[in-house]
Design an enzyme around this catalytic site. Structure first.
Site, PDB file in Angstrom:
ATOM      1  CB  THR A  61      -0.918   0.039   1.238  1.00  0.00           C
ATOM      2  OG1 THR A  61      -0.120  -0.205   2.408  1.00  0.00           O
ATOM      3  CG2 THR A  61      -2.012  -1.019   1.155  1.00  0.00           C
ATOM      4  CB  SER A  73      29.457  -7.368   4.891  1.00  0.00           C
ATOM      5  OG  SER A  73      28.569  -8.260   5.552  1.00  0.00           O
ATOM      6  CB  SER A 121      13.339  -3.552   5.916  1.00  0.00           C
ATOM      7  OG  SER A 121      12.063  -3.470   5.362  1.00  0.00           O
ATOM      8  CB  SER A 169      17.771  -3.389   1.231  1.00  0.00           C
ATOM      9  OG  SER A 169      16.369  -3.278   1.227  1.00  0.00           O
ATOM     10  CG  ASP A 223      10.617  -1.588   3.559  1.00  0.00           C
ATOM     11  OD1 ASP A 223       9.539  -1.828   4.134  1.00  0.00           O
ATOM     12  OD2 ASP A 223      11.047  -2.266   2.615  1.00  0.00           O
TER      13      ASP A 223
END
Length: 379
Positions: free
Chosen positions: A35, A66, A124, A126, A170
């Site tokens: 939405t 990382s 989420s 990212s 997000d």
């Protein structure tokens, strides 16, 4: 992971102390899926699965490592452009590229990243990466941006650099979460009404262990279908449409476009009703709305999959479950459930056992604390 541990990892990698440490959480979305790019309503919460970054300014190009996935491609933050990088480095590079739109020069950095956010699970990872780098560059470049500003730049990164036409949910959830509070967010006005999770209820992330496989092209296709429906209905976005207005226009759109619109319109309504149900303490209605959301995502929006359906159905039948639904973009990832805390252990066993029998996958269920959004943890 702690601030001390990420600092130690930085020292081990680069041989000196970092200048600062930033953190950003992942998120679950309790209801209101697909939405946000239709100017609608969503109900996310930041969770205690987070991305840490330890960083310092460097004279060379930006160098990132990382602890989970290894090094990223190096880049000059003031020169990098869309399409030049591959791999996880596109998110920090894209955030730096977006922040250049402030008109200020950003410093290149050395950084170590460590995250316990499940990747590919629809929570989420990212956006957390974007916002964690956002708070770091905000400080190092003296940009003086608010977390709302950083969320907006995160969306620019996602849409224009990464190439996914997502909404802003997000980034807003990762940037502006509050301890113990979910967010009823109007994605058009960006107005937030914080809402505590009712006492006695736990938010449980039920990971299918099937990596999220909604491709960028499938995501963008659904956004295009929603925009087509809005044009046919003569509204700015499907946020402004109603079921009463949709039905007479059904003959002017394909069956697929009609069903996409029906999902968004009814999902916005479910989100509003869910917020009211929590305010009233009506957990039975909240659970019904979560199930209705999953069924609509499965049937009208067609972004569920066998594993998500099996997890949701197992959760619905488990003791202590108030409600459950898929969360995230779809085609894998996780479900989210609201569960009575005093039945948490039996819920987890009663969900994961039939899920594994149905799919052959050993899922994982994690009770999540609701936490603060992106921030610095010290210099």
């Amino acid at each position: 992971m702690s601030v001390q541990q990420i600092r130690e990892q930085f020292v081990a990698r680069f041989g000196a102390e970092p200048t600062l440490v930033g953190v950003a959480p992942g998120r679950v979305n309790l209801i209101g899926e697909h939405t946000d790019y239709n100017d609608g309503f969503v109900f996310p919460a930041a969770i205690d699965r987070v991305t840490f970054i330890a960083a310092t300014v460097t004279d060379g190009q930006t160098e990132l490592h990382s602890e989970q996935t290894g090094p990223a491609q190096g880049f000059d933050v003031n020169q990098v452009e869309p399409g030049q990088l591959e791999g996880w480095g596109i998110y920090p590079a894209g955030m730096g590229w977006a922040l250049r739109k402030t008109g200020k020069t950003l410093p290149n950095i050395q950084a170590v990243v460590s995250s316990d956010i499940p990747m590919g699970s629809g929570v989420s990872s990212s956006a957390a990466l974007e916002l964690a780098f956002g708070v770091v560059w905000n400080e190092l470049a003296s940009l003086d941006l608010s977390n709302t500003d950083l969320a907006k730049y995160g969306k620019v990164c996602e849409n224009q650099f990464v190439g996914v036409n997502s909404g802003i949910m997000d980034q807003m959830a990762c940037a502006l979460g509050k301890d113990g509070q979910a967010m009823f967010l109007d994605t058009r006005s960006l107005e937030i009404q914080y809402a505590p999770i009712p006492p006695g209820l736990a938010v449980v992330l039920c990971d299918t262990k099937k990596p999220r496989a909604l491709t960028d092209s499938a995501y963008n296709e659904r956004r295009s279908q929603c925009e087509e429906a809005a044009r046919i209905l003569g509204v700015r976005a499907l946020r402004d449409a109603t079921i009463d207005g949709l039905e007479p226009a059904k003959g002017q759109m394909s069956e697929v476009v009609y069903r996409r619109a029906r999902h968004v319109i009814t999902e916005n309504d479910r989100c509003v009703r869910f917020a009211e149900a929590l305010r009233q303490g009506d957990t039975a209605l909240a659970g019904q709305l979560m199930q209705g959301s999953h069924e609509s995502l499965r049937d009208d929006y067609e972004v569920s999959c066998r594993e998500l359906d099996a997890m949701a159905e197992a959760a619905w039948a488990a003791p202590g479950c108030v409600g459950a639904r898929m969360t995230g973009a779809g085609f894998g990832g996780a479900c989210v459930a609201l569960v009575q805390k005093d039945q948490l252990e039996v819920f987890i066993e009663a969900t994961l056992t039939p899920y594994e029998a149905a799919t052959g996958l050993a899922g994982e269920a994690m009770a999540c604390e609701i936490v603060e959004g992106a921030r610095l943890l010290g210099r």
